[in-house]
Every structure is written in C-alpha cells, then in structure tokens.
Design an enzyme around this catalytic site. Structure first.
Site, PDB file in Angstrom:
ATOM      1  N   HIS A 191       0.808  -1.220   0.000  1.00 28.47           N
ATOM      2  CA  HIS A 191       0.000   0.000   0.000  1.00 28.47           C
ATOM      3  C   HIS A 191       0.843   1.272   0.000  1.00 28.47           C
ATOM      4  O   HIS A 191       0.434   2.305   0.532  1.00 28.47           O
ATOM      5  CB  HIS A 191      -0.957   0.012   1.203  1.00 28.47           C
ATOM      6  CG  HIS A 191      -2.164  -0.864   0.996  1.00 28.47           C
ATOM      7  ND1 HIS A 191      -2.594  -1.792   1.915  1.00 28.47           N
ATOM      8  CD2 HIS A 191      -3.033  -0.955  -0.057  1.00 28.47           C
ATOM      9  CE1 HIS A 191      -3.678  -2.416   1.444  1.00 28.47           C
ATOM     10  NE2 HIS A 191      -3.958  -1.930   0.252  1.00 28.47           N
ATOM     11  N   HIS A 291      -5.095  -5.479 -11.441  1.00 26.43           N
ATOM     12  CA  HIS A 291      -5.610  -5.217 -10.094  1.00 26.43           C
ATOM     13  C   HIS A 291      -7.130  -5.246 -10.174  1.00 26.43           C
ATOM     14  O   HIS A 291      -7.731  -4.669 -11.070  1.00 26.43           O
ATOM     15  CB  HIS A 291      -5.113  -3.854  -9.617  1.00 26.43           C
ATOM     16  CG  HIS A 291      -5.477  -3.536  -8.203  1.00 26.43           C
ATOM     17  ND1 HIS A 291      -6.652  -2.899  -7.862  1.00 26.43           N
ATOM     18  CD2 HIS A 291      -4.824  -3.767  -7.048  1.00 26.43           C
ATOM     19  CE1 HIS A 291      -6.696  -2.742  -6.547  1.00 26.43           C
ATOM     20  NE2 HIS A 291      -5.607  -3.265  -6.023  1.00 26.43           N
TER      21      HIS A 291
END
Length: 376
Positions: A191, A291
């Site tokens: 992240h 993704h």
C-alpha cells in the site's frame, strides 16, 4: 444505434461502496461498467453523470473516438476520478458492442490467447488477528482451490517499521508458508507505505519465504524511489493500481520501476486504455496482473482483456461473500481450482439488476475499515 443515457449506481458492500454504471441506447441494448473508487464513490458517480454531455446521441461503437474526446475535453487533465468514470463508460460501450454483434469482447480485441486465467485470492483474511489465526484462514483458501493469495501484513506502519513489528510481519509470512507449503504463492501488499531503505529491509527479511511479488512497497508516484527499490529487491516489485493512463505506465517502464504491471481497468481507462497499457508492457517483457479488488463487472472486463493479450499473468479476485451478489448479477465469474474460465457470453457476459442495486445505497465507511480491516 445512439447512446441515450449514462447512469451510475452506488451499491454498499461489506466494508466498501461499489460503483456500477449502465449505458443505455435507443435500440434497447444496455452495457455495464464499474468504477468503484474507495472514498470517492459519490464524486466518481457525479463524474459519470457529467459524461452525458459528451455521450448522449453518439454511436456506442466509436469506443476509441469517444474515449479520446472525453479525455481530451477535460481541460484539467487526468486524475483517478475522471479516468475511473471513463473506465466504467468504456467497459459499458465494449459490452454494448459485443452484445450487438453477439460475440464476447475478447473477439473484438483480436481473439483468444487462453481459455482460463489463474487468479489469486484477496479479502480472505478478516479475523486473522494472530499469525496462527491467519494461517488457519489461509488453509481454508487453499481448500477452496486457490494456489495464490495476497494480504497486507503491515497494518498501520508508515514510512519505517519497528524491529518488533517487522518480527511480527515475518512471523505472519512464516506461519502462512508453513501452513500452505511451497506450491502456493504468497503475495505481499505494501500500500505504498514505506521509504526505500525500509522497503528493501522488509524485502530482504521476507525473501527466504519466496513471495510472488511485493506490491507498492513505496509510493507509486515517486518513480525514482520505485526504481531504486526494484533494483535492490530480491522479491519482484508490482505496481500500477493507482496509475491512471498509459502515459503513467510508460513513465514507470522508462524508469525501470516495475517487474509486474497492475493496471486496474476500473481506474486506468477501461478496456480501450488497458489494451494499450498491455501492449506497452509486452514490448518491454513485463507481465500484466490486473488489479481487481471489487465487483464482478471489473472481473468480467479484466478477463476479456486478459483473454486477448499474450502477457496476462494472474488476476486478483475478492473471495469476500456479499449477501446480494447472487441477486444483483445475472452471472458471476468464479474460480475453479484457482483459475477462472474465460467464457463465450456476448459482451462482458454479465449484467446487474438496477432495482437490486437501489436496495443497497451508499453508506459512509471510513478509509481505515476499507484498507486495514484487521489488527495485529
């Protein structure tokens, strides 16, 4: 055929809000898209509605032209809200085109390279607040047939990580490796949390457990830092979910910032832009792992693209059970033994029920519960 309307639908899920789109035509054929954008759901829905000014009255078959004109005429340039709105509309236009011609979208992209695509599980880890509990949850994922899984083991670490927290991360990864063995791939989510020396320290600590990739170890907008980490990491570096256009991916490739590209078709411009991103990656021998953390429409679009490109690697798939999925969608793409079959249904091969969508309206959900739903 002409476009008559474009409508967004915000649907609340377990700890998220998902944004779906329908494009309507004067011949009764509709197309669906997805632009779920965490914390900006209402903003992206407004951006979808604003695209009506460009799209109503236009031919939905003109996907290339419509994407170009909508993108060009946004004077303030690209950003995740604009490109997400365009992504959903683009998916829907390809869906209309496929339905009108009676063929799956991949046929319009050049035909099929593969009949199925490997996928990795995400959102399987809720309740895994100790390494042992997490390992038991991982075993259940493997029992369902998955051969790869991703999670974020860092919780709220930021910039650097303490020795104690790093030992905890290593303990998690070791527990999972011991539980699932060496034939199951473990994918580490970062992240974008860390500075480069911390990211490299983590990568070196985790290397003995052979992670499949380290996703966003540093902030993706700093390509020099990404390149520095990629050059020194013993684990392949993946990134791309926050890059909005082919221009962003070109810059990342030129900077040698990634081993694996992760365009998100809900954000990067849909199928039109995704095909170009895949071609850029192909020219530089970079595999594409889309993704895909949210709903079934994004999954359907990702599968259509992956079917038609040579460098598709693996697809993200959310295993989280949502009570309304079977009611909302007329079809779902579900993995069998770790792979999703690429079907021959026309268009994207999926539709959603507007009336069901309206029964689950937007809920105000914090970013913490969205990205970090577990504690260690």
């Amino acid at each position: 055929m002409k476009i008559t309307d474009v409508k967004p639908f915000i649907v609340s899920a377990h700890n998220d809000n998902w944004v779906y789109v329908k494009v309507y035509t004067d011949e009764g054929i509709t197309g669906v898209g997805e632009c779920s954008l965490e914390t900006r759901e209402q903003t992206v829905a407004a951006a979808v509605r604003e695209l009506n000014r460009y799209l109503v009255g236009k031919d939905p078959f003109d996907t290339e032209k419509l994407f170009y004109l909508c993108f060009r005429d946004e004077y303030w340039g690209a950003g995740a809200v604009l490109t997400s709105a365009l992504s959903a509309v683009d998916m829907a236009l390809w869906d209309i085109k496929g339905k009108a011609l009676g063929v799956p979208v991949y046929q319009l992209l050049g035909g099929k390279f593969r009949d199925k695509l490997r996928c990795y599980a995400n959102r399987w880890f809720f309740g895994g607040d100790t390494p042992d509990k997490l390992a038991r949850l991982a075993e259940k994922v493997v029992q369902k047939g998955y051969t790869a899984m991703k999670w974020d083991p860092f919780y709220l670490a930021e910039g650097t990580i303490t020795p104690a927290d790093l030992r905890g991360v290593v303990a998690q990864v070791k527990a999972l490796r011991d539980a699932v063995g060496w034939d199951v791939d473990l994918l580490i989510e970062g992240h974008g949390r860390f500075n480069p020396y911390t990211a490299l320290r983590i990568a070196n600590e985790l290397a003995p457990y052979k992670p499949y990739f380290f996703e966003e170890p540093t902030l993706p907008e700093n390509l020099d830092t990404c390149a520095r980490v990629r050059a020194g990491s013993p684990i392949p570096v993946a990134s791309g979910e926050r890059w909005c256009t082919k221009t962003d991916f070109r810059a990342a490739i030129e900077a040698s910032a990634i081993d694996i590209a992760q365009p998100d078709l809900r954000v990067c411009g849909g199928i039109t832009e995704g095909k170009k991103i895949a071609a850029l990656c192909e020219a530089n021998q970079i595999p594409v792992a889309p993704h895909n953390i949210h709903g079934q429409v994004g999954t359907a679009a990702s599968l259509q693209l992956a079917a038609a490109i040579p460098n598709a690697l693996i697809l993200e798939y959310s295993v989280e059970e949502i009570e309304w999925k079977d009611r909302l969608f007329d079809h779902q793409y579900k993995p069998i033994n770790g792979y999703i079959q690429i079907e021959d249904r026309p268009g994207l091969g999926i539709d959603f029920d507007e009336n069901v969508a309206l029964q689950y309206p937007f809920r105000n959900i914090s970013m913490v519960s969205t990205l970090y739903p577990y504690e260690f």
